[in-house]
Design a protein around this motif. Sequence first.
Motif, PDB file in Angstrom:
ATOM      1  N   ALA A 183       0.353  -1.340   0.045  1.00 32.22           N
ATOM      2  CA  ALA A 183      -0.122  -0.227   0.027  1.00 32.22           C
ATOM      3  C   ALA A 183       1.001   0.966  -0.154  1.00 32.22           C
ATOM      4  O   ALA A 183       0.243   1.999  -0.782  1.00 32.22           O
ATOM      5  CB  ALA A 183      -0.912   0.140   1.103  1.00 32.22           C
ATOM      6  N   SER A 184       2.106   1.516   0.561  1.00 32.49           N
ATOM      7  CA  SER A 184       2.859   2.622   0.501  1.00 32.49           C
ATOM      8  C   SER A 184       3.623   2.315  -0.534  1.00 32.49           C
ATOM      9  O   SER A 184       4.284   3.930  -0.926  1.00 32.49           O
ATOM     10  CB  SER A 184       4.130   1.842   1.537  1.00 32.49           C
ATOM     11  OG  SER A 184       4.566   3.630   2.128  1.00 32.49           O
ATOM     12  N   ALA A 185       3.889   1.606  -0.885  1.00 30.14           N
ATOM     13  CA  ALA A 185       4.371   2.095  -2.715  1.00 30.14           C
ATOM     14  C   ALA A 185       3.582   2.020  -4.334  1.00 30.14           C
ATOM     15  O   ALA A 185       3.701   2.843  -4.279  1.00 30.14           O
ATOM     16  CB  ALA A 185       4.923   0.530  -2.775  1.00 30.14           C
TER      17      ALA A 185
ATOM     18  N   TRP B 206      -7.149  -5.471   2.598  1.00 30.66           N
ATOM     19  CA  TRP B 206      -6.667  -4.495   1.704  1.00 30.66           C
ATOM     20  C   TRP B 206      -7.320  -3.091   1.743  1.00 30.66           C
ATOM     21  O   TRP B 206      -5.983  -1.758   1.764  1.00 30.66           O
ATOM     22  CB  TRP B 206      -6.425  -5.139  -0.112  1.00 30.66           C
ATOM     23  CG  TRP B 206      -6.000  -4.365  -0.902  1.00 30.66           C
ATOM     24  CD1 TRP B 206      -6.680  -2.948  -2.230  1.00 30.66           C
ATOM     25  CD2 TRP B 206      -4.668  -3.700  -0.485  1.00 30.66           C
ATOM     26  NE1 TRP B 206      -5.383  -3.055  -2.662  1.00 30.66           N
ATOM     27  CE2 TRP B 206      -4.303  -2.592  -2.402  1.00 30.66           C
ATOM     28  CE3 TRP B 206      -3.564  -3.972   0.142  1.00 30.66           C
ATOM     29  CZ2 TRP B 206      -3.865  -2.216  -2.790  1.00 30.66           C
ATOM     30  CZ3 TRP B 206      -2.286  -3.239  -0.630  1.00 30.66           C
ATOM     31  CH2 TRP B 206      -2.000  -2.426  -1.509  1.00 30.66           C
ATOM     32  N   LEU B 207      -8.435  -3.231   2.261  1.00 29.09           N
ATOM     33  CA  LEU B 207      -8.954  -1.767   2.173  1.00 29.09           C
ATOM     34  C   LEU B 207      -8.194  -1.400   3.188  1.00 29.09           C
ATOM     35  O   LEU B 207      -8.355   0.182   3.657  1.00 29.09           O
ATOM     36  CB  LEU B 207     -10.821  -1.803   2.339  1.00 29.09           C
ATOM     37  CG  LEU B 207     -10.982  -2.072   0.738  1.00 29.09           C
ATOM     38  CD1 LEU B 207     -12.652  -1.936   0.820  1.00 29.09           C
ATOM     39  CD2 LEU B 207     -10.884  -0.997  -0.388  1.00 29.09           C
ATOM     40  N   ASP B 208      -7.833  -2.152   4.725  1.00 30.07           N
ATOM     41  CA  ASP B 208      -7.735  -1.585   5.562  1.00 30.07           C
ATOM     42  C   ASP B 208      -6.438  -1.383   5.388  1.00 30.07           C
ATOM     43  O   ASP B 208      -5.708  -0.082   6.178  1.00 30.07           O
ATOM     44  CB  ASP B 208      -7.985  -2.840   6.931  1.00 30.07           C
ATOM     45  CG  ASP B 208      -7.408  -1.914   8.019  1.00 30.07           C
ATOM     46  OD1 ASP B 208      -8.367  -1.876   8.690  1.00 30.07           O
ATOM     47  OD2 ASP B 208      -5.998  -2.477   9.169  1.00 30.07           O
ATOM     48  N   ALA B 209      -5.198  -2.007   4.635  1.00 29.91           N
ATOM     49  CA  ALA B 209      -4.075  -1.514   4.418  1.00 29.91           C
ATOM     50  C   ALA B 209      -3.998   0.047   3.800  1.00 29.91           C
ATOM     51  O   ALA B 209      -3.083   0.990   4.286  1.00 29.91           O
ATOM     52  CB  ALA B 209      -3.351  -2.256   3.933  1.00 29.91           C
ATOM     53  N   LEU B 210      -5.098   0.433   2.830  1.00 25.50           N
ATOM     54  CA  LEU B 210      -5.009   1.126   2.796  1.00 25.50           C
ATOM     55  C   LEU B 210      -5.344   2.835   2.899  1.00 25.50           C
ATOM     56  O   LEU B 210      -4.895   3.365   2.610  1.00 25.50           O
ATOM     57  CB  LEU B 210      -5.719   1.679   0.858  1.00 25.50           C
ATOM     58  CG  LEU B 210      -5.512   0.817   0.254  1.00 25.50           C
ATOM     59  CD1 LEU B 210      -6.554   0.208  -1.056  1.00 25.50           C
ATOM     60  CD2 LEU B 210      -3.903   0.754  -1.020  1.00 25.50           C
TER      61      LEU B 210
END
Length: 230
Positions: free
Chosen positions: A109-111, A171-175
């Motif tokens: 997500a950071s990338a 994935w949404l949580d990481a974003l």
Amino acid sequence: MLERIVGAPLVRAKGHAPSNMLYKTGGFCLRTRPEWRFGDDERGRAALREHVRRAARLGPLLPADTAVALAVGEGEHVLWHIVPDLPALGAELRTAAGPERPHQLARLASAYATALRLGAREGLALDLDAHAFAEQNGRWVYLGDRLGEPAPAPVLIHALLRPPAEPLAAWLDALEQVLPTVLTRDDVAALGLEGALAGSKPPPRPASARSSSAAPEPASPRTREHGRSA
């Protein structure tokens, strides 16, 4: 660097379509495309110069030891995009043990967020694909060869919200954790994602947990241009 490639056998990477030809040799990945084949020197050199200019705009996302080369043969000039053969974030996510997977999702997500920031500020669109990014010397780098014009917001949001082999909620949580720490409101507006991101998130966290400040920019590496490579 090219001395390590010239004369070494090219090994075709598995699982790649002919439209995105990927080879590996000497610790490097070499990419070319059918549209990067030219019948004359002038068109080939023009494509080389344009691709080098675009690669230079990657700034901190440009891997060290990247090269763009024009291979000259009989009646054909082929453009190659060459990057180090680094472990892709997608591969590291795929092999991570269960407890490590949230951390790997946050790295990816950071990338992605760094790539989005580049798109907002430089107008350069990158492939949001888990195998197009890696970590090199403590920074995210882009391994892909797509250096295009900004994509429409619906296309961009579809790529961003596509879960990388994980449940969508994870994935949404990481974003949600990462994007506010990298993108400013101006970045989000420039990408046209204000409404799309707001409508795609899980229930919002408290406002105090959010931040609109941009992360500091790492130092930019150099781009190497090679006019010809046999």
